[in-house]
Design an enzyme around this catalytic site. Structure first.
Site, PDB file in Angstrom:
ATOM      1  N   SER A 254      43.228 104.191 -40.526  1.00  0.00           N
ATOM      2  CA  SER A 254      43.434 104.507 -39.120  1.00  0.00           C
ATOM      3  C   SER A 254      42.914 103.384 -38.251  1.00  0.00           C
ATOM      4  CB  SER A 254      42.686 105.792 -38.770  1.00  0.00           C
ATOM      5  OG  SER A 254      41.304 105.519 -38.784  1.00  0.00           O
ATOM      6  N   LYS A 255      43.387 103.407 -37.028  1.00  0.00           N
ATOM      7  CA  LYS A 255      43.022 102.403 -36.043  1.00  0.00           C
ATOM      8  C   LYS A 255      41.517 102.364 -35.809  1.00  0.00           C
ATOM      9  CE  LYS A 255      46.450 101.174 -32.661  1.00  0.00           C
ATOM     10  NZ  LYS A 255      47.375 101.642 -31.706  1.00  0.00           N
ATOM     11  N   ARG A 256      40.909 103.538 -35.940  1.00  0.00           N
ATOM     12  CA  ARG A 256      39.490 103.611 -35.620  1.00  0.00           C
ATOM     13  C   ARG A 256      38.646 102.697 -36.498  1.00  0.00           C
ATOM     14  NH1 ARG A 256      38.302 108.833 -36.756  1.00  0.00           N
ATOM     15  NH2 ARG A 256      40.502 109.320 -36.554  1.00  0.00           N
TER      16      ARG A 256
END
Ligand code: GLU
Length: 483
Positions: A254-256
Site C-alpha cells: 500500500s501507499k502508506r
C-alpha cells in the site's frame, strides 16, 4: 488449440500501480513466449474516475517498458475499437440479449431504498449485503410504463440462488463460490455506461481472449464473470490470478508503506531494465537461483506454470541491488550518455562536459553507485570545486606540515606539460621521500584539497580527471583556508 490472445486492460485512473505493471509484464511475457498476441485495451467506462492525460501516461509507460502490443490504441487490430468508451453500442446490444433471455432485468430502485436495504441487512448481521431482487418481480407492464415515463434505472444480472459457481484457475486450481454470495450485480448503470463486469466479459469474448491473466484482487469478480459467460452461452477463457503484492510485513502493498506508482520509481532514477527484472520476480521464478534478467531472457524463460500462488513480498533492497547490477552491466559510454542527460536536470545544467571526462568519471565511480545521479551526488568534486572540508578528515589528515608537503607536490607537477596518472603517482612518491614522510602524509591532505572529503576513488584518478590546472588551484585554496 486456438491462438493465444491475452490482454492488459487497465483503467486510466492517473497512475500505474506496480501490480498493474506486473500484470502487463506477465501478459506480455506469456504472449511472446507462446507466439500469441498481446492486446492493450483501455477500460475507460467509469466516467467518475476519468483523469486527464491518464491514457497517454499508460501508452507512454508501455513504450518505456518495451511491452510492444500487437493490437490496441494507436496500433489498430481486427477487434477494435480498443477503448471501451468507443464500444458503448456493443455493450447495450449485449445487455439487450441478456434482457431478452431473462438473465438480466431492469431495476428502478432509488438510492434511498438501496441505502435503507443495506442498513437493514447490516443490522441483521447478514454475512453480506446484497440486492433483494425487488425489481425482478415487477410485471412487464410496470417495467414498460416505468421506462416510458423515463424513470432512472439500471440493469442487473439475475443471479440464481443455490448454485455453485466453479471454475479452474491456472494458478490457484479449482475455485468455488456459492451463488448466495454473489450480488445481482449491475451490468448497465443509469448513465447508460456498462459496469466493469459486463464490458470486461463482452470484450474478452469478442476480442477472443484465450487467457485472462490479472491480479488476485479480481478473483472475487470472477464468479460474476463466469455467470455472465454462462448467461451468454459462451465458453470460458482460462483464468490465471497472479499473487498479491505484499509489504515486508506481509500486509497488502500500500501507499502508506512506500511508493506504489511506477512513475515514482522512474522519477527516483531506477533503470527500466532493473524495474522490469524486479517485477518479473514478484511471483515468478525460473526454478533456479538466477535473478539477473533482461527482457528477452524473461520472454524465453517465462511460463505460467512457474507463477506462485502465495503473495510476493516487495523487497526494496533487492530492487536497489538489481539497479546496481544493471547499471554496472552497461557500457561506460552508455552510462556516460545517461549521466549527461541527468546532469541537464541537475544544478550542473548548462555546463559543458566532454565525453571522455564523463566516461572517466563513470569508470572510477561505477562500482560505487547504485543510481546514475549518484555520479554527481557522491562524486560532486568532479563537477564543482569543494567549498568546505570534512571536519573529521581535516582533524585526522591535515597536519602542520601539510601545506609544505603540498607545495613540494605542486612544484613537481607544475613542470610537466600534460600530466598523466602515472606522473601524479611519481610526483607523490618523490614528494614523500624528499620530505621524509610516508605516502599517507601526502595522500590525505591532497585528497582533502581536491575533493573536500576523505573517501572516493583513487587519488591519482581524482587528480587526473579534474586535471592539472584544477588540482593546483584546489591545493592553493586548501592551503589558504586550512593553513
Ligand atoms: N480494468 C481492470 C483494471 O483496472 C481490468 C481487470 C481485469 O484484467 O479484468 O485492472
Amino acid at each position: 488449440m486456438s491462438q493465444i490472445r491475452v490482454r492488459y486492460a487497465p483503467s486510466p485512473t492517473g497512475y500505474i500501480h506496480i501490480g498493474n505493471l506486473r500484470t502487463a509484464l506477465y501478459n506480455y511475457l506469456f504472449a511472446k513466449h507462446t507466439g500469441g498476441k498481446f492486446i492493450l485495451r483501455i477500460e475507460d467506462t467509469d466516467q467518475a474516475r476519468k483523469v486527464e492525460g491518464a491514457v497517454d501516461n499508460l501508452i507512454n509507460t508501455m513504450e518505456w517498458a518495451g511491452f510492444e502490443y500487437d493490437e490496441g490504441p494507436g496500433r489498430g487490430g481486427d477487434f477494435g475499437p480498443y477503448y471501451q468508451s468507443e464500444r458503448l453500442d456493443i455493450y447495450k446490444k449485449h445487455c439487450d440479449i441478456l434482457l431478452e433471455k431473462r438473465k438480466a432485468y431492469y431495476c428502478f430502485c432509488t438510492a434511498e431504498r438501496l441505502t435503507a436495504l443495506r442498513e437493514e441487512q447490516q443490522k441483521q448481521k447478514l454475512p453480506q449485503t446484497k440486492y433483494d431482487k425487488h425489481c425482478l418481480h415487477l410485471s412487464e407492464e410496470e417495467v414498460n410504463s416505468n421506462l416510458a415515463a423515463g424513470m432512472p434505472h439500471v440493469i442487473r444480472l439475475n443471479v440464481e440462488q443455490g448454485d455453485v459457481i466453479r471454475f479452474h484457475d491456472f494458478i490457484r486450481g479449482e475455485v468455488e463460490f456459492m451463488s448466495e454470495l454473489v450480488d445481482d450485480q449491475i451490468l448497465m448503470k443509469s448513465d447508460g455506461f456498462p459496469t466493469y463486469h459486463l464490458a470486461n466479459v463482452v470484450d474478452d469474448h469478442l476480442m477472443k481472449i484465450s487467457h485472462v491473466i490479472r491480479g488476485e484482487e479480481w478473483l472475487p469478480s470472477t464468479p460474476k464473470h463466469v455467470l455472465l459467460y454462462r448467461a451468454f452461452g459462451w465458453e470460458l477463457p482460462t483464468f490465471a490470478h497472479l499473487p498479491l503484492l505484499l509489504n515486508a510485513d506481509r500486509s497488502k502493498l500500500s501507499k502508506r508503506q512506500g511508493d506504489v506508482a511506477v512513475e515514482d520509481y522512474r522519477k527516483k532514477g531506477y533503470l527500466t531494465e532493473a524495474l522490469i527484472n524486479f517485477i518479473a520476480l514478484l511471483g515468478w521464478t525460473a526454478g533456479d537461483d538466477k535473478e539477473f534478467y533482461y527482457l528477452p531472457e524473461l520472454i524465453s524463460e517465462f511460463t505460467l506454470e512457474r507463477v506462485n500462488k502465495s503473495g510476493a513480498v516487495f523487497d526494496i533492497e533487492k530492487l536497489n541491488w538489481l539497479n546496481e547490477q544493471h547499471l554496472r552491466a552497461k557500457y561506460d559510454s552508455e552510462i556516460a550518455a545517461m549521466l549527461r542527460e541527468e546532469l541537464k536536470n541537475s544544478k550542473y545544467a548548462g555546463q559543458e562536459y566532454p565525453d571522455d571526462f564523463l566516461i572517466n568519471v563513470v569508470k572510477v565511480m561505477k562500482e560505487r553507485v547504485s543510481f546514475v545521479r549518484e555520479f554527481y551526488e557522491k562524486a560532486f568534486y568532479f563537477f564543482e570545486e569543494p567549498t568546505s572540508y570534512e571536519e573529521a578528515s581535516v582533524k585526522k589528515g591535515w597536519k602542520e606540515q601539510s601545506p609544505a608537503i603540498l607545495r613540494v607536490f605542486e612544484e613537481k607537477i607544475k613542470n610537466i606539460e600534460t600530466v598523466s596518472k602515472e606522473d601524479y603517482e611519481t610526483a607523490l612518491k618523490e614528494t614523500a621521500s624528499e620530505m621524509g614522510v610516508g605516502n599517507g602524509a601526502v595522500i590525505h591532505p591532497l585528497r582533502l584539497a581536491t575533493s573536500g572529503v576523505s573517501g572516493g576513488p583513487g587519488i591519482f584518478d581524482i587528480c587526473f580527471i579534474i586535471g592539472k590546472e584544477k588540482t593546483l588551484q584546489r591545493i592553493d585554496r586548501a592551503i589558504s583556508v586550512l593553513k
